[in-house]
Design an enzyme around this catalytic site. Structure first.
Site, mmCIF file in Angstrom:
data_model
loop_
_atom_site.group_PDB
_atom_site.id
_atom_site.type_symbol
_atom_site.label_atom_id
_atom_site.label_comp_id
_atom_site.label_asym_id
_atom_site.label_seq_id
_atom_site.Cartn_x
_atom_site.Cartn_y
_atom_site.Cartn_z
ATOM 1 N N GLY A 1 -8.265 -63.909 -47.833
ATOM 2 C CA GLY A 1 -7.358 -62.966 -46.561
ATOM 3 C C GLY A 1 -5.617 -63.515 -46.351
ATOM 4 O O GLY A 1 -6.019 -63.185 -45.281
ATOM 5 N N ARG A 2 -5.134 -63.925 -47.096
ATOM 6 C CA ARG A 2 -3.415 -63.729 -47.128
ATOM 7 C C ARG A 2 -2.722 -62.791 -47.239
ATOM 8 O O ARG A 2 -1.476 -62.936 -47.866
ATOM 9 C CB ARG A 2 -3.139 -64.653 -47.536
ATOM 10 N N ASP B 1 -4.496 -70.887 -42.735
ATOM 11 C CA ASP B 1 -3.047 -70.529 -42.757
ATOM 12 C C ASP B 1 -2.718 -69.272 -42.696
ATOM 13 O O ASP B 1 -1.553 -69.067 -42.435
ATOM 14 C CB ASP B 1 -2.580 -71.858 -42.710
ATOM 15 N N GLY B 2 -3.001 -68.707 -44.102
ATOM 16 C CA GLY B 2 -2.656 -67.529 -44.269
ATOM 17 C C GLY B 2 -1.434 -67.418 -45.095
ATOM 18 O O GLY B 2 -0.764 -66.862 -45.321
ATOM 19 N N ARG C 1 4.590 -58.009 -53.482
ATOM 20 C CA ARG C 1 4.066 -57.325 -54.190
ATOM 21 C C ARG C 1 3.913 -55.835 -54.200
ATOM 22 O O ARG C 1 3.312 -55.419 -53.154
ATOM 23 C CB ARG C 1 2.915 -58.010 -54.953
ATOM 24 N N ASP D 1 -13.801 -59.637 -56.701
ATOM 25 C CA ASP D 1 -11.943 -59.449 -56.375
ATOM 26 C C ASP D 1 -11.463 -59.746 -56.721
ATOM 27 O O ASP D 1 -9.761 -59.024 -56.085
ATOM 28 C CB ASP D 1 -12.822 -61.153 -54.718
ATOM 29 N N ASN D 2 -11.265 -60.158 -58.124
ATOM 30 C CA ASN D 2 -9.591 -60.195 -58.785
ATOM 31 C C ASN D 2 -9.188 -59.446 -59.710
ATOM 32 O O ASN D 2 -8.619 -59.815 -60.418
ATOM 33 C CB ASN D 2 -9.752 -61.564 -58.912
ATOM 34 N N ASP E 1 -4.494 -60.330 -59.564
ATOM 35 C CA ASP E 1 -4.101 -61.560 -58.988
ATOM 36 C C ASP E 1 -3.860 -62.569 -59.585
ATOM 37 O O ASP E 1 -5.104 -63.067 -60.567
ATOM 38 C CB ASP E 1 -5.539 -61.728 -57.946
#
Length: 442
Positions: A5-6, A37-38, A103, A190-191, A200
């Protein structure tokens, strides 16, 4: 439960007629970072920045790098390896500078996101769940497939065209990954970009010594290994199709209200989707065979030639990139190809050398250069074939032992190696200066 979640999208714009979405990666905590910490560190950010531009230059569909910033005062702790460690997993915490990459892509919609909304729709988690899934799918079509799907069509027709178009893009993408030696070490939903491009750059790597089971991530497992990527892609495509099913199964009043025979329409649509889904393996195989034929300079795939080559490459072993680039010079004997052989490995094995010579002779006859004729026509044909193969087989690849010094120097404030790699790796097919060849083609 996917991801850290970053990433956060900050801008969408139409620039020179193309729509781009811009994301910060490592900008800090988001609602989805699950207590982390993102942040991203300079080491991984340098790898992603260089890899995206290298892949674009290789002609592989990918998100792009716009910028890379590093903080001069903010640091975080990350697991990493002790100097000289041979441990599989990191064995200590190190302090590293944080960095933010920007990106860009037409969109950042992932297969995993479609699956999430489809799961909500299947479970009827709230009254608008199916409507939200439809909105997301139509948004995907508008962002990524507008040029191939007529916006005037109904949702059912759009969904089926989307499944077929994504299958075409995904199979082509994975064949291109293998063509250039790229391995997406964690190719889960997810990727996997729903737009059919490389998304990713987390645990990725480029195959150096040829190994069908090459896996750049110690936690990845063989199911995401180099030559298993077509199978991983098929699983992602199955998830993609499963996410579309609720839109085709919807009861009358939800979608396509003008249709009179709803039950018949539903069954016909679901059958078409199943045919598209079940046809993935055949389409993937065709893409792979076309890719291997192109790398070998053949008009069509030759199973026996390829099977023996794969065995010889593993047994010798050879460098994946150097071997195919040297083959693109159309060698008359094994001399040039031995540049790709790793030192001390099976080189004194007479039986293996004999098999290599027999393989080369068969390959020469199949590409039509076995004749000793020295006519101008034959020379022109050889030159054309060599140029054709060199457009498929890159000379330079982003090896990990190039990246480590680059991000190590960058952590000390010296970005010269990062810029040097950027310049070299964005011309991967070119014959570059002798100093570049000496340093990076080995």
């Amino acid at each position: 439960g996917y991801g850290d979640g970053r990433a956060v999208s900050v801008l969408e714009a139409v620039i020179n007629g193309r729509r781009w979405e811009m994301q910060l990666k490592g900008g800090g905590r988001t609602p989805y970072c699950r207590g982390a910490d993102g942040r991203a560190v300079l080491r991984s950010s340098v790898r992603e920045f260089l890899a995206q531009e290298h892949m674009h230059a290789l002609g592989v569909p990918t998100s792009r790098s716009l910028s890379l910033y590093v903080s001069k005062n903010e640091q975080v702790q990350r697991p990493w390896y002790s100097p000289g460690s041979y441990a599989q997993d990191p064995d200590r915490l190190v302090t590293e500078a944080v960095a933010i990459t920007t990106r860009v892509a037409p969109s950042f919609i992932r297969v995993g996101q479609l699956e999430l909304f489809a799961r909500r729709a299947r479970k009827q988690e709230h009254p608008q769940a199916l409507q939200e899934l439809e909105q997301l799918v139509l948004h995907l079509i508008a962002r990524e497939y507008a040029e191939v799907i007529d916006p005037q069509l109904g949702t059912r027709a759009k969904v089926l065209l989307l499944a077929r178009a994504f299958r075409s893009r995904l199979t082509s993408l994975v064949a291109n990954w293998i063509r250039v030696g790229y391995c997406q070490g964690n190719f889960n939903g997810d990727n996997c970009a729903a737009g059919g491009f490389t998304l990713d750059y987390g645990p990725f790597g480029f195959c150096e010594v040829f190994d069908p089971h090459y896996q750049p991530w110690t936690g990845g497992g063989e199911h995401f290994a180099f030559l298993n990527q077509p199978v991983a892609a098929e699983r992602n495509f199955q998830m993609f199709c499963a996410a579309l099913r609720p839109l085709l199964s919807a009861h009358q009043g939800a979608l396509d209200q003008e249709c009179l025979d709803q039950n018949s329409l539903v069954q016909d649509s679901l059958q078409q989707l199943e045919e598209i889904r079940s046809g993935f393996a055949a389409v993937m195989q065709t893409q792979m065979e076309q890719m291997w034929a192109a790398k070998l300079g053949l008009d069509r795939f030759h199973p026996a030639l390829f099977s023996e080559l794969e065995t010889l490459m593993r047994q010798t072993p050879v460098d994946y990139t150097v071997f195919f680039r040297e083959l693109s010079t159309l060698p008359d004997d094994m001399g040039p190809l031995k540049k790709s052989f790793y030192p001390g490995a099976q080189q004194n094995n007479d039986g293996l050398q004999q098999r290599w010579s027999e393989w080369l002779t068969l390959w020469q006859s199949l590409v039509g250069i076995g004749s000793t004729s020295n006519t101008n026509t034959a020379a022109r044909d050889r030159e054309a074939l060599a140029r054709q193969m060199k457009r498929v087989n890159p000379k330079y690849t982003l090896r990990e032992w190039f990246l480590v010094p680059a991000y190590s120097h960058a952590s000390a404030g010296n970005y010269a190696l990062v810029r040097e790699l950027q310049a070299i790796m964005t011309q991967p097919y070119a014959e570059q200066a002798q100093a570049v060849e000496d340093g990076y083609y080995r």
